[in-house]
Write a protein that holds these residues in place. Sequence first.
Motif, PDB file in Angstrom:
ATOM      1  N   SER A 140     151.897  76.739  -8.121  1.00 10.52           N
ATOM      2  CA  SER A 140     150.891  76.101  -8.982  1.00 10.52           C
ATOM      3  C   SER A 140     151.281  76.249 -10.446  1.00 10.52           C
ATOM      4  CB  SER A 140     149.523  76.748  -8.750  1.00 10.52           C
ATOM      5  OG  SER A 140     148.565  76.245  -9.653  1.00 10.52           O
ATOM      6  N   GLU A 143     144.196  75.349   7.122  1.00  5.66           N
ATOM      7  CA  GLU A 143     143.757  74.979   5.768  1.00  5.66           C
ATOM      8  C   GLU A 143     144.364  75.886   4.709  1.00  5.66           C
ATOM      9  OE1 GLU A 143     139.339  73.017   6.158  1.00  5.66           O
ATOM     10  OE2 GLU A 143     139.519  75.165   6.577  1.00  5.66           O
ATOM     11  N   ALA A 151     147.700  74.640   3.649  1.00  7.67           N
ATOM     12  CA  ALA A 151     147.768  73.255   3.188  1.00  7.67           C
ATOM     13  C   ALA A 151     148.218  73.193   1.727  1.00  7.67           C
ATOM     14  CB  ALA A 151     146.403  72.589   3.341  1.00  7.67           C
ATOM     15  N   PRO A 152     148.898  72.101   1.334  1.00  5.03           N
ATOM     16  CA  PRO A 152     149.397  71.974  -0.047  1.00  5.03           C
ATOM     17  C   PRO A 152     148.305  72.013  -1.109  1.00  5.03           C
ATOM     18  CG  PRO A 152     150.451  70.380   1.406  1.00  5.03           C
ATOM     19  CD  PRO A 152     149.329  70.992   2.199  1.00  5.03           C
ATOM     20  N   ASP A 153     147.059  71.652  -0.729  1.00  8.23           N
ATOM     21  CA  ASP A 153     145.984  71.616  -1.731  1.00  8.23           C
ATOM     22  C   ASP A 153     145.266  72.958  -1.885  1.00  8.23           C
ATOM     23  OD1 ASP A 153     144.595  71.702   0.654  1.00  8.23           O
ATOM     24  OD2 ASP A 153     143.116  70.181   0.071  1.00  8.23           O
ATOM     25  N   ARG A 159     144.576  74.043  -5.518  1.00  7.76           N
ATOM     26  CA  ARG A 159     143.475  73.295  -6.145  1.00  7.76           C
ATOM     27  C   ARG A 159     142.134  73.808  -5.641  1.00  7.76           C
ATOM     28  NH1 ARG A 159     140.660  69.212  -4.164  1.00  7.76           N
ATOM     29  NH2 ARG A 159     142.195  68.850  -2.516  1.00  7.76           N
ATOM     30  N   ARG A 160     142.021  74.045  -4.352  1.00  7.95           N
ATOM     31  CA  ARG A 160     140.760  74.544  -3.791  1.00  7.95           C
ATOM     32  C   ARG A 160     140.435  75.928  -4.339  1.00  7.95           C
ATOM     33  NH1 ARG A 160     140.524  72.958   2.592  1.00  7.95           N
ATOM     34  NH2 ARG A 160     138.446  73.881   2.336  1.00  7.95           N
ATOM     35  N   TYR A 193     139.124  75.561  -7.956  1.00  5.75           N
ATOM     36  CA  TYR A 193     137.739  75.099  -7.963  1.00  5.75           C
ATOM     37  C   TYR A 193     136.786  76.217  -7.525  1.00  5.75           C
ATOM     38  CZ  TYR A 193     139.545  70.312  -8.381  1.00  5.75           C
ATOM     39  OH  TYR A 193     140.167  69.169  -8.801  1.00  5.75           O
TER      40      TYR A 193
END
Length: 395
Positions: free
Chosen positions: A41, A124, A127-129, A132-133, A136
């Motif tokens: 990131s 999950e 996962a690539p996101d 971001r999660r 947030y």
Amino acid sequence: MGARGLSQALAGPCMKNELSVLLVDGEEQSAAPVREILEKSKSPSMQVQWAGTLARSVELLDGTAFDAIVVHLELPDSQGFDTFARLKQHQAAAALLVVMTAEDDELALRTLRAGAEECLTRDEVRAPDLARRLRYAVERHWSRMPHEARVLAFIGAKGGVGTTTVALNMAAAMLGMGKSVIAIEMHPDWGSFSTQLILTPARTIRRLIESAKVSAAEVQEALFKLPSGMQVLFGPQTVEEFSAEINAEKALMILKGAASLADVVILDLPPGPSAANAALVHAANYSVLVLERERAAFESAVAHLPMVESWSAAQRTVGALVVNRISFVESVGLDEITKRLSCGFLGTVPPAAEVLAVRGTGIPLALARPDLAFSHSVMQIAERLSVDPVKYFEV
């Protein structure tokens, strides 16, 4: 808790370029790909530490302030909700993301109701996101956290320039602006708050320095509340309480506890380099270098400014304040002061002749005589320090 961790906690995640993450997983091979995803990131960057057991997690939590914890509930030494509860108990300021090994709606709901930000499956969490999660989740968590104080650190260019007087009166001015205020005399040896306030405190900072851990409740117990409403944490008062220096980690614990109890925390720091000074300036929203117009004090300020600026967490978070305590025939002019001090100039405090007029009241001048020029100047500087970015005085 490190200095970086506390300054981030006080500033809030929206101002941060880096998040500190604790990844708790009993299987190191399983944790490796998750760690790789997070460390890729860039906005913000993430520093990840791994722990394979609850015991190791607690050890890391006791020494570092994390922004987020990603935890698999099934560990070699702890399972299920107990794992979550223990981690949350040790560091409630961190956002918790729970990884479920198997579908268990009851356990998921229980952790969410107890403060978890998300419940993720093993797929999950890989996962690539995920970054971001997590980001947030940190934002959501901090939006619900209790208010933290604005921290202002005052440090003298050398001893005897009036730093303590300025700090106490600045606290009084902030109080006059309707804010709740705590003034802390973060000195390892004798503190003069007591002399200025004409008090003999039964409690001092030494009690907190000697505690194994410092909680907000312990800080609250050590505070002395003045009739004005200002709360004060006194420095040591006897030789038996004196020490060579304050442990930096303990100083940060004290500040963290105080920051949860007031709108503004004013730090009166001793002059010179120390690990505690460096940590506290780094944690502060803004730091003020106090000097006189006398040549020795000015040259000391010039020499010390780069050091104080190196401690700060960001640019333009250190400014200079001049105290006109004594009239000198060869006093340094403001033009030279602002030219050679490469930082913002906050203003000057008028001569101390006015202070003598109310000496012996035990009340900071800004409260006892708000009509005086001294008090007006302190209030103007307090107003400049109460906003971001800090407003400077134009010479």
